[in-house]
Design an enzyme around this catalytic site. Structure first.
Site, PDB file in Angstrom:
ATOM      1  N   SER A 144     -41.871 -77.240 -55.693  1.00 11.49           N
ATOM      2  CA  SER A 144     -40.504 -76.743 -55.609  1.00 11.49           C
ATOM      3  C   SER A 144     -39.830 -76.835 -56.990  1.00 11.49           C
ATOM      4  O   SER A 144     -40.319 -76.240 -57.942  1.00 11.49           O
ATOM      5  CB  SER A 144     -39.739 -77.522 -54.531  1.00 11.49           C
ATOM      6  N   ASP A 239     -41.314 -69.162 -46.518  1.00  9.25           N
ATOM      7  CA  ASP A 239     -40.403 -69.731 -47.511  1.00  9.25           C
ATOM      8  C   ASP A 239     -39.576 -68.627 -48.163  1.00  9.25           C
ATOM      9  O   ASP A 239     -40.105 -67.573 -48.527  1.00  9.25           O
ATOM     10  CB  ASP A 239     -41.258 -70.451 -48.567  1.00  9.25           C
ATOM     11  N   HIS A 269     -41.273 -73.744 -46.602  1.00 12.64           N
ATOM     12  CA  HIS A 269     -41.117 -74.537 -47.818  1.00 12.64           C
ATOM     13  C   HIS A 269     -41.442 -76.009 -47.546  1.00 12.64           C
ATOM     14  O   HIS A 269     -41.074 -76.564 -46.519  1.00 12.64           O
ATOM     15  CB  HIS A 269     -39.676 -74.402 -48.310  1.00 12.64           C
TER      16      HIS A 269
END
Length: 297
Positions: A144, A239, A269
């Protein structure tokens, strides 16, 4: 009176900090022992504490080294959330793993996290002999926000000509901080990342809108990607960041960078932390096996 971006971000730190440290019970790899020590690295944006994970006893020294940058929207400072991944990679890839506890916004906005991530990685590359790892066989990666920082580290290293990672591992990264998060679509009704949450992250990390197009903030908007390290790009189909991850993989490939892009279906995600466990394990194993190959002699 509306709350400032900083106040909103600090509220997110309190609300999400503990949640993000909780890993799916079937992704904790409790069978893999933890061999760690702590070191402190001085950087141009202040000292950084790192956790060093050692490979299994019997691994021929000096082992290659992997620098890990955790996620958290540039706001949540919980490097321990990646403990399961660091232990697995150290064991299965046979390398030293440096898990970096870099500073976060709003207390430390851009460029402080980039400076710390780069300076720590450069230090790791230069100081292997004293710490029993091979700094010439180095990879860097993250999850991320940490994957965004990974792209920034690799770009800075290329531009300065300082060190050359053998692999950049980019897991579920935000590559475009300019586009309105509401335009980043997911095939499911309620994906993990909401536009409101993403706006809070971005406003805290990049308080000056003029910086949003900076290639170290939005690497997906850069058009000079040639010469970057080979990449493993992992995206989750559900995501909101999947499309920009896929676009960055294609742009790297078009620039002549060797790329492996793996799309995991029916997951959202941070599935490498929150599950589902089968897909999470498969993705983490892909990281480890790709690193083992990239870091071999």
């Amino acid at each position: 009176m509306p709350f400032s971006p900083g106040i909103k971000a600090r509220a997110i730190q309190l609300l999400l900090g503990r949640v993000m440290s909780h890993v799916h019970k079937d992704l904790r790899f409790t069978d893999i022992p933890k061999r760690t020590e702590t070191l402190r690295v001085e950087t141009g944006a202040g000292p950084v504490t790192c956790t060093v994970y050692r490979p299994p006893v019997g691994t021929e020294p000096p082992a290659p080294v992997y620098v890990n940058l955790h996620g958290g929207g540039f706001v949540v400072a919980r490097h321990e959330q990646d403990d399961h991944i660091c232990r697995y990679i150290a064991a299965k890839a046979g390398c030293v793993v440096i898990n970096v506890d870099y500073a976060v916004a709003p207390q430390h906005p851009f460029p402080a996290p980039v400076t710390q991530a780069y300076d720590v990685t450069a230090w790791v590359a230069e100081n292997g002999e004293a710490h029993d790892w091979d700094g010439s066989r180095l990879a860097v990666g993250g999850h991320s926000a940490g994957a965004n920082l990974t792209a920034a580290v690799c770009r800075t290293a290329r531009d300065r000509g300082t060190f050359t990672p053998r692999l950049q591992l980019l897991d579920s990264a935000p590559f475009d901080q300019v586009a309105d998060p509401a335009t980043k679509h997911s095939p499911i009704a309620k994906p993990l990342l909401t536009p409101q949450l993403m706006r809070i992250f971005t406003a805290a990390y990049v308080p000056d809108p003029a910086d949003l197009t900076h290639p170290l903030v939005s690497p997906g908007l850069a058009d000079d990607l040639a010469g970057l390290p080979p990449a493993l790009v992992i995206t989750a189909r559900n995501d909101r960041l999947h499309e920009e991850g896929a676009a960055y993989a294609k742009a790297l490939e078009a620039a002549g960078v060797p790329v492996t892009h793996r799309v995991f279906e029916d997951v959202d995600h941070y599935f490498t932390h929150a599950g589902p466990a089968p897909e999470g394990k498969e993705a983490i194993d892909l990281m480890a096996t790709t690193l083992r190959t990239a870091l071999s002699d």
